[in-house]
Design an enzyme around this catalytic site. Sequence first.
Site, PDB file in Angstrom:
ATOM      1  N   GLN A 122     -80.110  31.616  24.059  1.00  0.00           N
ATOM      2  CA  GLN A 122     -81.184  31.786  23.069  1.00  0.00           C
ATOM      3  C   GLN A 122     -82.473  31.156  23.614  1.00  0.00           C
ATOM      4  O   GLN A 122     -82.569  29.935  23.691  1.00  0.00           O
ATOM      5  CB  GLN A 122     -80.754  31.072  21.787  1.00  0.00           C
ATOM      6  N   GLY A 123     -83.426  31.991  24.005  1.00  0.00           N
ATOM      7  CA  GLY A 123     -84.676  31.486  24.585  1.00  0.00           C
ATOM      8  C   GLY A 123     -85.771  31.425  23.540  1.00  0.00           C
ATOM      9  O   GLY A 123     -86.674  32.278  23.525  1.00  0.00           O
ATOM     10  N   GLU A 245     -77.608  29.964  12.811  1.00  0.00           N
ATOM     11  CA  GLU A 245     -77.536  28.740  13.618  1.00  0.00           C
ATOM     12  C   GLU A 245     -77.401  27.513  12.721  1.00  0.00           C
ATOM     13  O   GLU A 245     -76.942  26.464  13.157  1.00  0.00           O
ATOM     14  CB  GLU A 245     -78.811  28.638  14.479  1.00  0.00           C
ATOM     15  N   GLU A 361     -85.775  16.443   9.653  1.00  0.00           N
ATOM     16  CA  GLU A 361     -87.007  16.343   8.857  1.00  0.00           C
ATOM     17  C   GLU A 361     -87.482  17.730   8.427  1.00  0.00           C
ATOM     18  O   GLU A 361     -87.869  17.944   7.272  1.00  0.00           O
ATOM     19  CB  GLU A 361     -88.129  15.659   9.673  1.00  0.00           C
TER      20      GLU A 361
HETATM   21  C1  LIG Z   1     -78.268  20.057  21.946  1.00  0.00           C
HETATM   22  C2  LIG Z   1     -79.454  20.966  21.797  1.00  0.00           C
HETATM   23  C3  LIG Z   1     -79.325  22.315  22.100  1.00  0.00           C
HETATM   24  C4  LIG Z   1     -80.431  23.161  21.970  1.00  0.00           C
HETATM   25  N1  LIG Z   1     -80.280  24.475  22.328  1.00  0.00           N
HETATM   26  C5  LIG Z   1     -81.335  25.324  22.239  1.00  0.00           C
HETATM   27  C6  LIG Z   1     -81.211  26.675  22.663  1.00  0.00           C
HETATM   28  O1  LIG Z   1     -80.150  27.116  23.113  1.00  0.00           O
HETATM   29  N2  LIG Z   1     -82.307  27.463  22.592  1.00  0.00           N
HETATM   30  C7  LIG Z   1     -83.503  27.016  22.100  1.00  0.00           C
HETATM   31  O2  LIG Z   1     -84.436  27.799  22.020  1.00  0.00           O
HETATM   32  N3  LIG Z   1     -83.664  25.716  21.712  1.00  0.00           N
HETATM   33  C8  LIG Z   1     -82.606  24.868  21.774  1.00  0.00           C
HETATM   34  N4  LIG Z   1     -82.744  23.547  21.402  1.00  0.00           N
HETATM   35  C9  LIG Z   1     -84.062  23.061  20.998  1.00  0.00           C
HETATM   36  C10 LIG Z   1     -84.200  22.776  19.517  1.00  0.00           C
HETATM   37  O3  LIG Z   1     -84.280  23.947  18.769  1.00  0.00           O
HETATM   38  C11 LIG Z   1     -85.466  21.910  19.359  1.00  0.00           C
HETATM   39  O4  LIG Z   1     -85.199  20.669  19.985  1.00  0.00           O
HETATM   40  C12 LIG Z   1     -85.836  21.672  17.917  1.00  0.00           C
HETATM   41  O5  LIG Z   1     -86.271  22.874  17.321  1.00  0.00           O
HETATM   42  C13 LIG Z   1     -86.947  20.608  17.772  1.00  0.00           C
HETATM   43  O6  LIG Z   1     -88.034  20.915  18.567  1.00  0.00           O
HETATM   44  P1  LIG Z   1     -88.646  19.849  19.601  1.00  0.00           P
HETATM   45  O7  LIG Z   1     -87.512  19.294  20.417  1.00  0.00           O
HETATM   46  O8  LIG Z   1     -89.757  20.499  20.310  1.00  0.00           O
HETATM   47  O9  LIG Z   1     -89.168  18.659  18.706  1.00  0.00           O
HETATM   48  P2  LIG Z   1     -90.565  18.622  17.906  1.00  0.00           P
HETATM   49  O10 LIG Z   1     -90.731  19.881  17.135  1.00  0.00           O
HETATM   50  O11 LIG Z   1     -91.637  18.230  18.846  1.00  0.00           O
HETATM   51  O12 LIG Z   1     -90.288  17.443  16.889  1.00  0.00           O
HETATM   52  C14 LIG Z   1     -90.442  16.056  17.249  1.00  0.00           C
HETATM   53  C15 LIG Z   1     -90.264  15.234  16.000  1.00  0.00           C
HETATM   54  O13 LIG Z   1     -91.296  15.555  15.046  1.00  0.00           O
HETATM   55  C16 LIG Z   1     -90.719  15.938  13.805  1.00  0.00           C
HETATM   56  N5  LIG Z   1     -91.495  17.014  13.207  1.00  0.00           N
HETATM   57  C17 LIG Z   1     -91.991  18.116  13.829  1.00  0.00           C
HETATM   58  N6  LIG Z   1     -92.641  18.899  12.947  1.00  0.00           N
HETATM   59  C18 LIG Z   1     -92.532  18.303  11.742  1.00  0.00           C
HETATM   60  C19 LIG Z   1     -92.991  18.618  10.427  1.00  0.00           C
HETATM   61  N7  LIG Z   1     -93.675  19.755  10.180  1.00  0.00           N
HETATM   62  N8  LIG Z   1     -92.694  17.762   9.425  1.00  0.00           N
HETATM   63  C20 LIG Z   1     -91.972  16.625   9.653  1.00  0.00           C
HETATM   64  N9  LIG Z   1     -91.530  16.261  10.869  1.00  0.00           N
HETATM   65  C21 LIG Z   1     -91.801  17.082  11.906  1.00  0.00           C
HETATM   66  C22 LIG Z   1     -89.323  16.423  14.144  1.00  0.00           C
HETATM   67  O14 LIG Z   1     -88.458  16.313  13.018  1.00  0.00           O
HETATM   68  C23 LIG Z   1     -88.934  15.495  15.283  1.00  0.00           C
HETATM   69  O15 LIG Z   1     -88.438  14.272  14.753  1.00  0.00           O
HETATM   70  C24 LIG Z   1     -81.671  22.669  21.511  1.00  0.00           C
HETATM   71  C25 LIG Z   1     -81.795  21.306  21.192  1.00  0.00           C
HETATM   72  C26 LIG Z   1     -80.712  20.457  21.333  1.00  0.00           C
HETATM   73  C27 LIG Z   1     -80.864  19.000  21.002  1.00  0.00           C
END
Ligand SMILES: Cc1cc2nc3c(=O)[nH]c(=O)nc-3n(C[C@H](O)[C@H](O)[C@H](O)COP(=O)(O)OP(=O)(O)OC[C@H]3O[C@@H](n4cnc5c(N)ncnc54)[C@H](O)[C@@H]3O)c2cc1C
Length: 377
Positions: A122-123, A245, A361
Amino acid sequence: MTSTDTAEFRSDLRAWLDDNDLTPPPDSHSLEGHIRQFARVQRALYDAGWNRYGWPEHAGGLGGPAILRAVVGEEVVGRRLAEPGPYSMLEVLTPTMIDYAPAGLAAEMVPKLLSGEELWCQGFSEPGSGSDLASLTTRATLDTDSGGQRYVINGQKVWTSFAQFSQRCILLTRTGDAETPNHQAITAFFIDLDTPGITVRPLRTMHGVDEFCEVYFDDVVVDADRMLGKPGDGWQLAMDLLPYERSSCFWQRIAYLYSRFDELISIVKGLGTASDSDLGEVYLALHTLRCRSRATQHRLADGHRLGPDTSIDKVLLANAEQQFYDTVRDLLPSVIELEDSDWRTEYLYSRAATIYGGTAEVQRNIIARRLLDLGKE
Ligand SMILES: Cc1cc2nc3c(=O)[nH]c(=O)nc-3n(C[C@H](O)[C@H](O)[C@H](O)COP(=O)(O)OP(=O)(O)OC[C@H]3O[C@@H](n4cnc5c(N)ncnc54)[C@H](O)[C@@H]3O)c2cc1C
């Protein structure tokens, strides 16, 4: 199918699993081993028909309600024949792929996935776009010289689970211009990962199972008939996929957690360190999650559309999983901290439960705004 039929399906499947030993071989302890074992189990289930039930016939399935998929996942993962991570990708990606793909593409590709011949990834996420998915910048540009037949993709994805083992990727790209509202500017493609210009780099993880990757796209040419839906449908595709998901893929994970809970109970009984109240609280959290998830599986099977309500399943899963492994840490002194064990790996991975599939969150924001109508903070 009635509940009696479902019970009969389950009992026939159990009998088949008893007769067909799919126990993981001793060398399947690594991530590569998990993937090999998953492919082996899928192949066997496919040949016997089990994992084709609950998928539509036009996509290579044998039909029947989606609840049959949940039964297969629960039995297979609950018996520890396959790891919940790779198994869950089926439930996360396939329903939406089938809904959006041209009919011929789904008919060609879904059997490859179900039979263990392929894995998909999933990209969605990018270095600058996780929670704020609509800000993604990987761009797909129509190649005007191709008479509208091809797009060229440039950009980067990150945290792409199992990309290093996958043959295909469901990829979100930006196709609109600066004037196009974000939610109409995103288009999804079904990409072959061996296309020239794609580089997959696995990332190290703190729990030692290097499941996810960075994926780079440099002038990657994709045929327009690999588009999922129409130009601009990508945001809706993401909104349709994320509820899977955040809910239905948890059913087999819960079966796995129950099997680990049983193991914990037998260990602490032997150690004499059992604390009834700690174990009781974990049981309550797991049981609450399972009840919620059961209701979700039935809603899906009854033809309801999953939506923001699945954020409740996601919050309950993350809470239960983390509470369980916190209890493991408390009841098995030094095992998490000092021993190179599965408990340690799983404890560390459980920290990700409040991140993957949408952070805790963000799920609470969805519950507050979209289910409780509390408005913005
Ligand atoms: C084990 C694992 C597997 C994954 N696999 C995939 C995959 O296969 N494909 C894929 O596309 N992605 C994948 N991901 C990515 C995952 O979807 C993202 O990590 C997730 O959506 C959060 O995005 P971010 O890491 O950029 O954090 P950010 O969005 O930068 O968030 C950072 C912090 O800010 C908080 N925050 C952000 N926006 C808000 C808001 N509006 N209100 C309150 N708090 C907020 C968040 O809660 C978090 O604590 C995976 C992640 C993990 C950990």
